[in-house]
Design a protein around this motif. Sequence first.
Motif, PDB file in Angstrom:
ATOM      1  N   VAL A  15     -14.135 -14.448   5.368  1.00 40.50           N
ATOM      2  CA  VAL A  15     -13.854 -14.360   6.803  1.00 40.50           C
ATOM      3  C   VAL A  15     -12.832 -13.269   7.017  1.00 40.50           C
ATOM      4  N   SER A  16     -12.821 -12.740   8.211  1.00 41.02           N
ATOM      5  CA  SER A  16     -11.837 -11.706   8.523  1.00 41.02           C
ATOM      6  C   SER A  16     -10.554 -12.353   9.053  1.00 41.02           C
ATOM      7  N   HIS A  17      -9.503 -11.582   9.040  1.00 40.97           N
ATOM      8  CA  HIS A  17      -8.223 -12.043   9.575  1.00 40.97           C
ATOM      9  C   HIS A  17      -8.362 -12.365  11.059  1.00 40.97           C
ATOM     10  N   GLU A  18      -9.141 -11.589  11.771  1.00 39.90           N
ATOM     11  CA  GLU A  18      -9.332 -11.808  13.209  1.00 39.90           C
ATOM     12  C   GLU A  18     -10.043 -13.133  13.478  1.00 39.90           C
ATOM     13  N   ALA A  19     -10.987 -13.502  12.619  1.00 40.65           N
ATOM     14  CA  ALA A  19     -11.681 -14.777  12.800  1.00 40.65           C
ATOM     15  C   ALA A  19     -10.715 -15.943  12.621  1.00 40.65           C
ATOM     16  N   VAL A  20      -9.862 -15.858  11.612  1.00 39.69           N
ATOM     17  CA  VAL A  20      -8.871 -16.914  11.386  1.00 39.69           C
ATOM     18  C   VAL A  20      -7.902 -16.977  12.557  1.00 39.69           C
TER      19      VAL A  20
END
Length: 132
Positions: A16-21
């Motif tokens: 997952v990307s940092h933005e998704a988290v």
Amino acid sequence: SLRNVEDLLHERGIDVSHEAVRFWWHRFGPMFAAEIRKRRIDGMRSSQWRWHLDEMFVKINGERHYLWRAVDHEGEVLESFVTKTRDKKAALKFLRKSMKRYGRPDTIVTDRLRSYGAALKEIGAADRQETG
């Protein structure tokens, strides 16, 4: 931190990307925090807790006020309340507000301020008071 969550998920094979988290945190974080807070308060109501009550002088715009605080046996500040007076009426209002939100503690430790004793007697919790 959110980067740690991203790394933990990556170790488990989830990319997952940092933005998704970050998006998940902003969307679901308040719900999780509210649930944790609710469970903590429910747990406090069912157990036998000891409160420490104290008041201190604070100056607000050059005027003396009193900051009333209730601290549980773990050192967590439960409630704080600012008044202009340091009498039975102020102590009663503070105690009622605290007990309504957190339930009645098993023991209430106070200093020797007489307004605490008078307020606790009116509430019916004078036998729970310890002075120290």
